[in-house]
Write an enzyme that holds these catalytic residues in place. Structure first.
Site, PDB file in Angstrom:
ATOM      1  N   HIS A  26      31.025  36.698  35.793  1.00  0.00           N
ATOM      2  CA  HIS A  26      31.607  35.432  35.338  1.00  0.00           C
ATOM      3  C   HIS A  26      31.003  35.044  33.984  1.00  0.00           C
ATOM      4  CE1 HIS A  26      32.225  34.266  39.903  1.00  0.00           C
ATOM      5  NE2 HIS A  26      32.916  35.346  39.546  1.00  0.00           N
TER       6      HIS A  26
ATOM      7  N   HIS B 220      32.128  43.429  37.965  1.00  0.00           N
ATOM      8  CA  HIS B 220      32.764  42.116  37.838  1.00  0.00           C
ATOM      9  C   HIS B 220      31.690  41.056  37.650  1.00  0.00           C
ATOM     10  CE1 HIS B 220      35.033  38.520  38.722  1.00  0.00           C
ATOM     11  NE2 HIS B 220      34.374  38.299  39.835  1.00  0.00           N
TER      12      HIS B 220
ATOM     13  N   GLU C 159      32.932  45.393  15.228  1.00  0.00           N
ATOM     14  CA  GLU C 159      32.877  46.568  16.096  1.00  0.00           C
ATOM     15  C   GLU C 159      33.651  46.427  17.413  1.00  0.00           C
ATOM     16  OE1 GLU C 159      29.195  48.622  16.111  1.00  0.00           O
ATOM     17  OE2 GLU C 159      29.186  48.636  13.930  1.00  0.00           O
TER      18      GLU C 159
ATOM     19  N   GLU D 235      35.125  41.354  46.990  1.00  0.00           N
ATOM     20  CA  GLU D 235      36.053  41.929  46.009  1.00  0.00           C
ATOM     21  C   GLU D 235      36.176  43.445  46.171  1.00  0.00           C
ATOM     22  OE1 GLU D 235      37.783  39.850  44.674  1.00  0.00           O
ATOM     23  OE2 GLU D 235      36.660  38.073  44.087  1.00  0.00           O
TER      24      GLU D 235
ATOM     25  N   HIS E 182      38.294  32.643  35.958  1.00  0.00           N
ATOM     26  CA  HIS E 182      37.399  33.213  36.962  1.00  0.00           C
ATOM     27  C   HIS E 182      36.340  34.130  36.329  1.00  0.00           C
ATOM     28  CE1 HIS E 182      36.779  35.036  41.186  1.00  0.00           C
ATOM     29  NE2 HIS E 182      35.847  35.512  40.377  1.00  0.00           N
TER      30      HIS E 182
HETATM   31  P1  13P Z   1      30.887  38.324  46.525  1.00  0.00           P
HETATM   32  O1  13P Z   1      29.646  37.532  46.777  1.00  0.00           O
HETATM   33  O2  13P Z   1      31.709  38.533  47.781  1.00  0.00           O
HETATM   34  O3  13P Z   1      30.582  39.633  45.817  1.00  0.00           O
HETATM   35  O4  13P Z   1      31.830  37.482  45.575  1.00  0.00           O
HETATM   36  C1  13P Z   1      31.395  37.081  44.309  1.00  0.00           C
HETATM   37  C2  13P Z   1      32.525  36.908  43.358  1.00  0.00           C
HETATM   38  O5  13P Z   1      32.297  36.942  42.168  1.00  0.00           O
HETATM   39  C3  13P Z   1      33.892  36.701  43.869  1.00  0.00           C
HETATM   40  O6  13P Z   1      34.835  36.876  42.863  1.00  0.00           O
HETATM   41 ZN    ZN Z   2      34.065  36.486  40.859  1.00  0.00          ZN
END
Ligand code: 13P
Ligand code: ZN
Length: 270
Positions: free
Chosen positions: A141, A139, A169, A116, A210
């Site tokens: 999940h 980033h 809050e 990413e 995602h």
């Molecule tokens: P990477 O292992 O390449 O960082 O990817 C993980 C991910 O969350 C892809 O969206």
């Molecule tokens: Zn991801």
């Protein structure tokens, strides 16, 4: 030269990745972090003229030319960062208008930066243009935000308002709201460009089905944004199927704006 493993920024990066894993936001290799560093700071720990490898990026980002980033590796598990930081993290310098990155430290098993990287670098450029103090793109999940994208409209105003209504809050922590991208193929320049565009107006960008992106002036800010939005999404999922009896009114939100000296995103409150 000092040992990079003892650098404050490095210790904080390792702690943050560990903490994210412990929150359940980063199963297997999911998630990635990039931290912008000053050359003066980097130079205390690595010889900036000693290039280990040159890694092509596949995109242009002239605004980032000469900038240094500590970044997680592709395919690497956040749970392992604390045990083998030199394998799971890398320190790179962006060159050639963004087309290449010089590896100065890390990725010691021959690895490279996250898949990413386009979304990270383009988002750094976008955030720096609206806030020169921005240093972090993160980033992950998170379960409840992700779940919410299956059952809630992806309209940004509606998505934001729902989260704001879940905890008093929320509006204080992210008055700029949450931007949302529909499902897109991850790891591409296209999703990178779309994410960066969304980052111009908010520090949180949801990737439907995602995960979530956050930006901040430091690791705590980005982490705190995710933590707060994820908590709100958890509450939403606990109550969404129940009859709603009470909520936080727009009038109350305006009181919060005054009390905490924040300004809600234009047009998001009545
Ligand atoms: P990477 O292992 O390449 O960082 O990817 C993980 C991910 O969350 C892809 O969206
Ligand atoms: Zn991801």
């Amino acid at each position: 030269m000092k040992d990079i493993l003892t650098a404050e920024f490095f210790v904080e990066m390792v702690r943050t990745a560990t903490n994210m894993y412990n929150h359940g936001w980063d199963e297997r290799n999911s998630g990635n972090i990039s931290l912008l560093l000053d050359e003066s700071e980097v130079a205390k720990y690595v010889d900036v003229n000693r290039v280990l490898r040159t890694l092509p990026t596949g995109f242009k980002a002239p605004e980032l030319n000469g900038k240094y980033f500590l970044v997680t590796g592709t395919g690497k598990y956040f749970k392992n960062v604390q045990y083998a930081p030199d394998v799971n993290l890398g320190l790179v310098k962006i060159i050639d208008d963004g087309m290449n990155a010089q590896l100065l430290w890390g990725f010691s098993d021959g690895g490279k930066f996250t898949s990413e990287f386009p979304a990270h670098m383009m988002s750094h450029a976008a955030r720096l243009s609206v806030n020169p103090a921005n240093r972090v793109i993160m980033h992950c999940h998170p379960t409840n935000i992700l779940a919410m994208t299956y059952v809630h409209t992806l309209d940004e105003r509606e998505f934001t308002r729902t989260l704001w209504q879940m905890c008093t809050e929320c509006i204080v922590v992210f008055p700029d709201g949450v931007n949302v991208l529909p499902w897109m193929l991850c790891g591409t320049n296209e999703i990178g460009e779309a994410t960066a565009e969304k980052m111009r107006t908010a520090r949180l960008v949801v990737w439907a089905q995602h995960g979530l992106y956050a930006a901040g002036a430091d690791l705590d800010e980005a982490f705190g944004l995710i933590e707060t939005a994820e908590k709100a999404a958890e509450i939403y999922l606990k109550i969404a199927h129940l009859p709603l009896v009470n909520t936080i009114s727009d009038e109350a939100m305006h009181l919060l704006e005054g009390r905490f000296a924040v300004k809600a995103r234009d047009g998001y409150l009545s």
